[in-house]
Design a protein around this motif. Structure first.
Motif, PDB file in Angstrom:
ATOM      1  N   MET A   1       0.831  -1.202   0.000  1.00 52.76           N
ATOM      2  CA  MET A   1       0.000   0.000   0.000  1.00 52.76           C
ATOM      3  C   MET A   1       0.869   1.258   0.000  1.00 52.76           C
ATOM      4  O   MET A   1       0.619   2.208  -0.750  1.00 52.76           O
ATOM      5  N   ILE A   2       1.909   1.259   0.848  1.00 53.44           N
ATOM      6  CA  ILE A   2       2.805   2.424   0.915  1.00 53.44           C
ATOM      7  C   ILE A   2       3.539   2.608  -0.406  1.00 53.44           C
ATOM      8  O   ILE A   2       3.695   3.733  -0.910  1.00 53.44           O
TER       9      ILE A   2
ATOM     10  N   SER B   1       3.689   9.640   8.557  1.00 58.37           N
ATOM     11  CA  SER B   1       2.355  10.119   8.219  1.00 58.37           C
ATOM     12  C   SER B   1       2.228  11.614   8.495  1.00 58.37           C
ATOM     13  O   SER B   1       1.698  12.371   7.672  1.00 58.37           O
ATOM     14  N   ASP B   2       2.729  12.039   9.637  1.00 58.38           N
ATOM     15  CA  ASP B   2       2.680  13.445  10.018  1.00 58.38           C
ATOM     16  C   ASP B   2       3.398  14.317   8.997  1.00 58.38           C
ATOM     17  O   ASP B   2       2.960  15.425   8.679  1.00 58.38           O
ATOM     18  N   ARG B   3       4.505  13.797   8.469  1.00 53.85           N
ATOM     19  CA  ARG B   3       5.314  14.555   7.493  1.00 53.85           C
ATOM     20  C   ARG B   3       4.502  14.885   6.244  1.00 53.85           C
ATOM     21  O   ARG B   3       4.690  15.946   5.631  1.00 53.85           O
ATOM     22  N   TYR B   4       3.594  13.986   5.873  1.00 51.24           N
ATOM     23  CA  TYR B   4       2.787  14.219   4.665  1.00 51.24           C
ATOM     24  C   TYR B   4       1.474  14.937   4.972  1.00 51.24           C
ATOM     25  O   TYR B   4       1.046  15.813   4.220  1.00 51.24           O
ATOM     26  N   LEU B   5       0.833  14.562   6.068  1.00 47.36           N
ATOM     27  CA  LEU B   5      -0.484  15.137   6.364  1.00 47.36           C
ATOM     28  C   LEU B   5      -0.423  16.624   6.668  1.00 47.36           C
ATOM     29  O   LEU B   5      -1.411  17.340   6.479  1.00 47.36           O
ATOM     30  N   VAL B   6       0.721  17.098   7.151  1.00 49.43           N
ATOM     31  CA  VAL B   6       0.842  18.521   7.451  1.00 49.43           C
ATOM     32  C   VAL B   6       0.675  19.371   6.187  1.00 49.43           C
ATOM     33  O   VAL B   6       0.334  20.556   6.257  1.00 49.43           O
ATOM     34  N   LYS B   7       0.882  18.739   5.026  1.00 48.56           N
ATOM     35  CA  LYS B   7       0.757  19.466   3.754  1.00 48.56           C
ATOM     36  C   LYS B   7      -0.677  19.455   3.223  1.00 48.56           C
ATOM     37  O   LYS B   7      -0.946  20.006   2.162  1.00 48.56           O
ATOM     38  N   THR B   8      -1.593  18.792   3.950  1.00 50.74           N
ATOM     39  CA  THR B   8      -2.961  18.635   3.453  1.00 50.74           C
ATOM     40  C   THR B   8      -3.974  19.373   4.333  1.00 50.74           C
ATOM     41  O   THR B   8      -3.634  19.888   5.397  1.00 50.74           O
ATOM     42  N   ASP B   9      -5.230  19.360   3.877  1.00 50.00           N
ATOM     43  CA  ASP B   9      -6.328  19.954   4.650  1.00 50.00           C
ATOM     44  C   ASP B   9      -7.277  18.871   5.162  1.00 50.00           C
ATOM     45  O   ASP B   9      -8.438  19.156   5.496  1.00 50.00           O
ATOM     46  N   ASP B  10      -6.807  17.640   5.228  1.00 48.76           N
ATOM     47  CA  ASP B  10      -7.665  16.531   5.652  1.00 48.76           C
ATOM     48  C   ASP B  10      -7.722  16.468   7.179  1.00 48.76           C
ATOM     49  O   ASP B  10      -6.862  15.863   7.831  1.00 48.76           O
TER      50      ASP B  10
ATOM     51  N   ASP C   1       0.852  11.396  -3.773  1.00 47.58           N
ATOM     52  CA  ASP C   1      -0.226  12.224  -3.233  1.00 47.58           C
ATOM     53  C   ASP C   1      -0.055  12.270  -1.712  1.00 47.58           C
ATOM     54  O   ASP C   1      -0.096  11.225  -1.063  1.00 47.58           O
ATOM     55  N   PRO C   2       0.132  13.461  -1.103  1.00 46.76           N
ATOM     56  CA  PRO C   2       0.384  13.522   0.345  1.00 46.76           C
ATOM     57  C   PRO C   2      -0.742  12.934   1.195  1.00 46.76           C
ATOM     58  O   PRO C   2      -0.475  12.348   2.244  1.00 46.76           O
ATOM     59  N   ILE C   3      -2.000  13.066   0.736  1.00 42.66           N
ATOM     60  CA  ILE C   3      -3.106  12.482   1.511  1.00 42.66           C
ATOM     61  C   ILE C   3      -3.029  10.961   1.483  1.00 42.66           C
ATOM     62  O   ILE C   3      -3.155  10.294   2.515  1.00 42.66           O
ATOM     63  N   LEU C   4      -2.783  10.399   0.296  1.00 47.60           N
ATOM     64  CA  LEU C   4      -2.688   8.937   0.173  1.00 47.60           C
ATOM     65  C   LEU C   4      -1.481   8.409   0.937  1.00 47.60           C
ATOM     66  O   LEU C   4      -1.556   7.372   1.608  1.00 47.60           O
TER      67      LEU C   4
ATOM     68  N   ALA D   1      -1.711   6.037   4.192  1.00 50.87           N
ATOM     69  CA  ALA D   1      -1.073   4.714   4.124  1.00 50.87           C
ATOM     70  C   ALA D   1      -0.153   4.493   5.319  1.00 50.87           C
ATOM     71  O   ALA D   1      -0.218   3.453   5.987  1.00 50.87           O
ATOM     72  N   TYR D   2       0.704   5.466   5.600  1.00 49.90           N
ATOM     73  CA  TYR D   2       1.615   5.327   6.742  1.00 49.90           C
ATOM     74  C   TYR D   2       0.838   5.248   8.057  1.00 49.90           C
ATOM     75  O   TYR D   2       1.203   4.497   8.968  1.00 49.90           O
ATOM     76  N   LEU D   3      -0.255   5.998   8.153  1.00 50.25           N
ATOM     77  CA  LEU D   3      -1.070   5.981   9.371  1.00 50.25           C
ATOM     78  C   LEU D   3      -1.725   4.608   9.571  1.00 50.25           C
ATOM     79  O   LEU D   3      -1.725   4.070  10.686  1.00 50.25           O
ATOM     80  N   SER D   4      -2.249   4.041   8.493  1.00 48.83           N
ATOM     81  CA  SER D   4      -2.901   2.725   8.594  1.00 48.83           C
ATOM     82  C   SER D   4      -1.906   1.643   8.986  1.00 48.83           C
ATOM     83  O   SER D   4      -2.190   0.804   9.853  1.00 48.83           O
ATOM     84  N   VAL D   5      -0.739   1.649   8.360  1.00 51.20           N
ATOM     85  CA  VAL D   5       0.274   0.630   8.681  1.00 51.20           C
ATOM     86  C   VAL D   5       0.785   0.833  10.108  1.00 51.20           C
ATOM     87  O   VAL D   5       0.994  -0.137  10.850  1.00 51.20           O
TER      88      VAL D   5
END
Length: 563
Positions: A97-98, A137-146, A106-109, A113-117
């Motif tokens: 998945m990762i 996960s934090d490294r990517y999600l900080v770039k999103t609005d999710d 895609d930063p959200i995907l 993925a990292y959060l689920s694993v």
């Protein structure tokens, strides 16, 4: 056998061995591949009791996504495999998945993925790997609005804080999650309430823990989701055990154990229930039965590498049991197991603590700082307000620096006075208060209690962590009211303060005589002095000596180095 069953079995027999196959070998049954992804997922979730059928639909979902070259659905397909597989096989699909999320870029995907694993590693109690994935996960999600994924990550970081015993920080994160999940994710809301209850219980706030448990049960029924009710009941059983209310504790823990083991397949909470059942039976003096539970907890540590700090008490009770029976080999065995458990916890907690502080907490502060800086940049035209803000910050920092300097100066003066044998600061204040009226109690009773108090102090019985006011009165064979009046008049303090002062005087004396204690952590010192938590130890120390224990120990270290 129906046509549909024959079709499913034949397709599965041909393709069910490996889900990760090339599109050239994909199943091409038109009737199944024409179904949309939502329908296929519904079939996956509804066939959880039929592993063959479920495996077929899992495979069709993934291969459909591959045939359509739909990366987002391919990631979702691996995620379904992740959730519906078992053991380490989950992690194989997690890696796929990762890898697919990285190709999608895609930063959200990627964050999801990292959060689920990471969540699956946490469920397997592999906390180091879980934390590493959360931080990615934090490294990517900080770039999103999710917001949903961000709060889900925040919840999982709170679990790590809970495991490393930073309960106040965990509560802070969980409180933030609570408001969001209450309206957006009912199951997340109930999970958050459960861990809030456990945090309060770990901080000895049993009243708050019970209130949260009751709220969780009420809210679950209101939402029509009672899946977490068994955990709230278990949490109440733990609280009852800690309060020495053993029969209700056993009833609650025993009634939830089978559900947690068989229906929830929740290994961690199963072990938790076993440990507190052992403590409850020990409290009822059913030692043989209690020992079996503690040995089961040790077996879980041996077989699955799972241990919590609170379970260490089980080894002490195993030692006491085998010592009383003269079983030296078993006594030695569980001493060794206790050492292994302590070393395991120290290593794991240090890794998690360092990682969280350096790669999550500091980043959070920096992000908040960047937000403030961004706001200030948008107000560049308002120079006057900018100057005022700068002056205000300067004054605030100056005041904080001055306050810190002043506190250190006061502490140093108090430390020097203490080392010269002067009375601690708070004791000076007490002496200014008029003594309480002599209690209206028979003099013989007073004399007897005072003699017993003297023996109590000499015997250092105050070091007993379970020495509550009630137990203290029972030890001296006097009622609570008489004990309170006698201590108030002759010792000029309350009962709890009297016990705390004895403990602090004891540990301070030991620190002065044995420099090795100056390298102990708060938890060890608190335990040696008879306190149940670092917080109560620190508060009692400052109340008695007028100095925080960290400053006192630092100054003592300097003295030993200079000598």
């Amino acid at each position: 056998m129906t046509y549909k069953q024959i079709l499913i079995i034949s397709l599965f027999a041909t393709y069910a061995v490996f889900p990760q196959v090339t599109t050239s070998t994909c199943i091409t049954n038109d009737s199944l591949f024409k179904e949309d992804y939502r329908s296929l997922y519904d079939r996956i979730s509804s066939s959880k009791n039929d592993s063959i059928t479920q495996s077929l639909y899992l495979k069709i979902y993934l291969n459909k996504a591959k045939m359509e070259n739909n990366r987002e659905k391919m990631i979702q397909g691996y995620k379904h495999y992740l959730h519906y597989s078992y053991g380490n096989l989950k992690l194989v699909y997690g890696d796929s998945m990762i890898l697919m999320a990285k190709k999608a870029d895609d930063p959200i995907l990627l964050g999801s993925a990292y959060l689920s694993v990471g969540g699956e590693y946490y469920n397997l109690k592999r906390y180091k790997e879980a934390l590493d994935h959360y931080l990615e996960s934090d490294r990517y999600l900080v770039k999103t609005d999710d917001d949903y994924l961000k709060y889900k990550l925040k919840y999982n970081m709170a679990l790590v804080k809970y495991y490393t015993r930073y309960y106040e920080e965990a509560i802070s994160l969980l409180t933030e999650c609570l408001e969001y999940f209450k309206t957006e994710a009912p199951r997340g809301y109930l999970n958050t309430l459960h861990f809030l209850s456990r945090c309060h219980s770990s901080m000895e706030n049993y009243g708050s823990s019970s209130r949260v448990n009751r709220l969780g049960i009420t809210e679950g029924r209101k939402l029509g989701n009672t899946s977490m009710e068994v955990y709230f009941i278990q949490s109440e059983g733990i609280n009852a055990c800690i309060r020495s209310d053993y029969h209700p504790a056993i009833h609650k823990l025993d009634s939830t154990l089978k559900v947690i083991r068989e229906e929830k397949n929740d290994f961690a909470n199963e072990v938790l229930g076993l440990f507190y059942l052992g403590k409850s039976y020990w409290g009822l003096d059913e030692r043989k039965k209690a020992v079996e539970y503690f040995k089961t907890v040790d077996t879980c540590f041996k077989s699955r590498g799972y241990m919590k700090r609170e379970y260490l008490e089980g080894y002490k009770l195993l030692d006491a049991y085998h010592k009383s029976r003269g079983e030296l080999k078993l006594q030695l065995h569980y001493f060794e197991r206790q050492l292994q458990a302590m070393e395991f916890l120290d290593t794991q907690e240090k890794y998690l603590d360092d990682k969280v502080k350096n790669e999550y907490d500091i980043k959070r502060v920096r992000r908040e700082k960047e937000k403030v800086e961004a706001l200030l940049q948008t107000k560049n035209k308002r120079e006057t307000w900018g100057i005022i803000a700068g002056i205000f910050l300067f004054i605030l920092i100056a005041l904080l620096i001055y306050r810190s300097y002043r506190i250190k100066k006061i502490y140093r003066q108090r430390f020097e006075a203490f080392m010269k044998g002067h009375t601690p600061q708070n004791q000076v204040a007490k002496k200014k208060r008029p003594p309480s009226k002599k209690p209206d109690i028979n003099q013989k009773v007073i004399d007897t209690v005072l003699k017993k108090l003297e023996a109590f102090e000499k015997g250092k019985k105050f070091l007993d962590k379970k020495m509550s006011v009630n137990k203290f009165a029972a030890t001296l064979e006097v009622n609570n009211k008489y004990l309170s009046q006698i201590i108030s008049h002759f010792k000029e303090k309350g009962v709890a303060e009297y016990l705390n002062d004895l403990r602090i005087d004891y540990i301070v004396d030991r620190m002065q005589k044995d420099p090795k204690l100056l390298h102990y952590n708060y938890n060890s010192l608190a335990g040696d002095a008879g306190f149940n938590s670092e917080r109560t130890f620190s508060d009692a120390f400052q109340t008695r000596i007028g100095i925080k224990p960290a400053f006192f120990m630092k100054e003592l270290k300097k003295g030993h180095i200079n000598n």
